[in-house]
Enzyme design. Sequence first.
Site, PDB file in Angstrom:
ATOM      1  N   HIS A 151      69.482  25.307  -0.991  1.00 58.51           N
ATOM      2  CA  HIS A 151      68.703  24.154  -0.830  1.00 58.51           C
ATOM      3  C   HIS A 151      67.460  24.142  -0.134  1.00 58.51           C
ATOM      4  O   HIS A 151      66.388  23.628  -0.303  1.00 58.51           O
ATOM      5  CB  HIS A 151      69.583  22.946  -0.011  1.00 58.51           C
ATOM      6  CG  HIS A 151      70.521  22.383  -1.237  1.00 58.51           C
ATOM      7  ND1 HIS A 151      71.877  23.002  -1.276  1.00 58.51           N
ATOM      8  CD2 HIS A 151      70.201  21.806  -2.316  1.00 58.51           C
ATOM      9  CE1 HIS A 151      72.371  22.319  -2.325  1.00 58.51           C
ATOM     10  NE2 HIS A 151      71.512  21.448  -2.899  1.00 58.51           N
ATOM     11  N   ARG A 202      71.741   9.789  -6.222  1.00 57.54           N
ATOM     12  CA  ARG A 202      72.877  10.475  -6.470  1.00 57.54           C
ATOM     13  C   ARG A 202      73.612  10.301  -5.103  1.00 57.54           C
ATOM     14  O   ARG A 202      73.087  10.218  -4.017  1.00 57.54           O
ATOM     15  CB  ARG A 202      72.598  11.964  -6.578  1.00 57.54           C
ATOM     16  CG  ARG A 202      74.040  12.633  -6.088  1.00 57.54           C
ATOM     17  CD  ARG A 202      73.527  14.304  -6.665  1.00 57.54           C
ATOM     18  NE  ARG A 202      72.810  14.951  -5.229  1.00 57.54           N
ATOM     19  CZ  ARG A 202      72.761  16.028  -5.268  1.00 57.54           C
ATOM     20  NH1 ARG A 202      72.734  17.049  -6.538  1.00 57.54           N
ATOM     21  NH2 ARG A 202      72.115  16.588  -4.305  1.00 57.54           N
ATOM     22  N   GLU A 259      78.116  19.772 -13.242  1.00 58.92           N
ATOM     23  CA  GLU A 259      77.833  20.855 -12.422  1.00 58.92           C
ATOM     24  C   GLU A 259      78.962  21.860 -12.361  1.00 58.92           C
ATOM     25  O   GLU A 259      79.101  22.764 -11.666  1.00 58.92           O
ATOM     26  CB  GLU A 259      77.093  20.628 -11.358  1.00 58.92           C
ATOM     27  CG  GLU A 259      77.698  19.489 -10.460  1.00 58.92           C
ATOM     28  CD  GLU A 259      76.823  18.884  -9.129  1.00 58.92           C
ATOM     29  OE1 GLU A 259      75.808  19.823  -8.751  1.00 58.92           O
ATOM     30  OE2 GLU A 259      77.005  18.106  -8.494  1.00 58.92           O
ATOM     31  N   ARG A 269      75.656  30.817  -4.649  1.00 59.67           N
ATOM     32  CA  ARG A 269      74.123  30.757  -4.916  1.00 59.67           C
ATOM     33  C   ARG A 269      73.411  30.941  -3.389  1.00 59.67           C
ATOM     34  O   ARG A 269      71.998  31.114  -3.248  1.00 59.67           O
ATOM     35  CB  ARG A 269      74.082  28.957  -5.265  1.00 59.67           C
ATOM     36  CG  ARG A 269      74.232  28.030  -4.296  1.00 59.67           C
ATOM     37  CD  ARG A 269      74.058  26.750  -4.933  1.00 59.67           C
ATOM     38  NE  ARG A 269      73.067  25.830  -4.879  1.00 59.67           N
ATOM     39  CZ  ARG A 269      72.850  24.654  -4.915  1.00 59.67           C
ATOM     40  NH1 ARG A 269      73.759  23.968  -5.462  1.00 59.67           N
ATOM     41  NH2 ARG A 269      71.494  24.000  -5.045  1.00 59.67           N
ATOM     42  N   CYS A 289      68.499  18.165 -14.151  1.00 56.88           N
ATOM     43  CA  CYS A 289      68.096  18.083 -12.844  1.00 56.88           C
ATOM     44  C   CYS A 289      68.097  19.356 -11.918  1.00 56.88           C
ATOM     45  O   CYS A 289      67.471  19.323 -10.536  1.00 56.88           O
ATOM     46  CB  CYS A 289      68.216  16.618 -12.166  1.00 56.88           C
ATOM     47  SG  CYS A 289      70.050  16.869 -11.572  1.00 56.88           S
TER      48      CYS A 289
HETATM   49  C1  PEP Z   1      72.142  21.240  -8.818  1.00 62.34           C
HETATM   50  O1  PEP Z   1      73.586  21.811  -8.569  1.00 62.34           O
HETATM   51  O2  PEP Z   1      71.834  21.753  -9.868  1.00 62.34           O
HETATM   52  C2  PEP Z   1      71.684  20.306  -8.243  1.00 62.34           C
HETATM   53  C3  PEP Z   1      70.834  19.340  -8.767  1.00 62.34           C
HETATM   54  O3  PEP Z   1      72.260  19.684  -7.052  1.00 62.34           O
HETATM   55  P1  PEP Z   1      72.135  20.462  -5.581  1.00 62.34           P
HETATM   56  O4  PEP Z   1      71.062  21.687  -5.845  1.00 62.34           O
HETATM   57  O5  PEP Z   1      71.542  19.339  -4.736  1.00 62.34           O
HETATM   58  O6  PEP Z   1      73.358  20.923  -5.412  1.00 62.34           O
HETATM   59 MG    MG Z   2      74.689  20.566  -7.072  1.00 62.02          MG
END
Ligand code: PEP
Ligand code: MG
Length: 573
Positions: free
Chosen positions: A192, A335, A434, A468, A505
């Site tokens: 993030h 969200r 997701e 990630r 997104c």
């Molecule tokens: C995603 O997982 O692609 C998403 C948009 O949510 P976040 O990156 O906030 O987990």
């Molecule tokens: Mg996500």
Amino acid sequence: MTGMVLKGISASQGVALGTVFIYRPSFADAAESFIESGAVEGEKERYREVCEIAAAQIRTIHASLAHDKPEKAKIFSAHLDILYDPAIGEAIIQGMESELWTGGWAIQKAYGKFIDIIENANDPVIRERTVDLEDVCKRILRIWYRLPEKNLSSLNAPVIIAARDLLPSDAATLDRRNALAIITETGGAASHSAIIARSYGIPTVVGIPRLLESLSQNGFAAVDAIAGEVFPDPDNETLKRLTAKRTRYLREAAEIKKFSKRKPATADGKRIDIGLNIRCASDEELAGAACTDFVGLFRTEFLYMGRKDLPSEDEQFMAYRKVLEIYGKRPVTLRTLDIGGDKRLDCMETPKEDNPFLGNRALRLCFAYPAIFKTQLRAALRASVFGNLHLMLPMVGSIDDIRRAKSIIEEVEDDLDSGGIAYNRDFRLGIMIEIPSIAIIADLAAAEVDFASIGTNDLCQYLIAVDRMNPEVSGYYQSFHPALFRLIGNVAGHFNSAGKPLCVCGEMGGDPYAAAALVGLGLRKLSMGLSSVAQVKRMISRLPLMAFEEIARTVQELPTADEVENFLKQILG
Ligand code: PEP
Ligand code: MG
């Protein structure tokens, strides 16, 4: 002059040259240590002085909040009470007198004891006070050890920020005018913090082994965030090369920026809606309203981060209302709270987990804390009368999740009805796709909801089973993996035939090469950080829809992520 080059992962493009600021959030931790009996009085006197300094700091913070944010100010009155709590004070003095502990160790032991007691209290309201005790303890230890209070919200001059790790809350409150670049030892391109840096357009390289030991505070460095390289104390040749590369990059970026206000459409006129990803309702973020068709992702959890208290219903209502009003008839996809993984809250103690990305995250956490979830839903529904609310649930793994959330939403609607509080009954309810399980049953999911948005950041992580955040396995985090494109193609097919809107997104939506393939797969909505809008609009405008469809077909047939990426870059230039 060393000519040394450190390699990492490029998380946000650009080139920067400048002074290095090594960011180490100050955290004082005392070690067990003792004094001579003759030193006890001096240690006690020092403790009283430290308390006075801490009290003065807390009073200043209190005064700055008392007028505009009385709720927050109250927290700091409570901190003063803790600071002068007689039982804690006595335990500290006793530690010095009877155990001959140093002041630092006596403070840590005494606070530790009271934190343990409060953490185990039955009453959740009392348990919540733990964070306040920790906060006061950290403050007095910081003063005791003469450590400065640090964060990144105000920097004195433009600098390259180097850190071991950057929390999403650090990145979100960063003084971006003075951030030339961000370089970190940990983190992946889909963390993030990296997403935030990208949305600001700050050149960023993450996952650089031994970064901090290779840099000196206030030294000079060059960052090539296109190649993912950092040059501490660069030689003249590197300086010249990177200065020229920076000029070229800025010239191209200025060219691309011209596309930001254009209507997004393919070369044969097929309209693609471009959405904006935001974290808060600031004017700065909402400047993107001028060049986007909708808000595709409002990451509301950022309203909860970096603070000691939960945002009240009214505070949330005001933020949601502002975004809805600015977008008017255009959809705003709000969200619901997505906490967990790398996003943690200071205002809420959540249990430590071995695998937080697979744990009590997002919607699961909302189910575990229904009062918090309902407060957010009430705020969102009340705001719905001011615009076109699309409510979106994160981390949905099954139809059960959707139905369970729906029944909580119905309870909130009933409450609002019985209180005579207005809301727009026509708000749309959707989900994030997701988790692979819900992507695979996209046909069934489409029948349950009004719309969906694909979160490719997590979908990639869960599909390929790769963290990630972890730079050690970043090579496995392949967002051009053909499996990901096939799965997205499957979801798009089902949502399109059900006539339900579908968006992407996640970060793939803002990557021009991936975006080209997504349009070919049937996506008609892509949402992204503001800094990606122009480049995606430009990419979409370059070819007719049929060409993107042909590209998408090839992408799904190629065997490896490298081949997919190379093919896209070659064909799209
Ligand atoms: C995603 O997982 O692609 C998403 C948009 O949510 P976040 O990156 O906030 O987990
Ligand atoms: Mg996500």
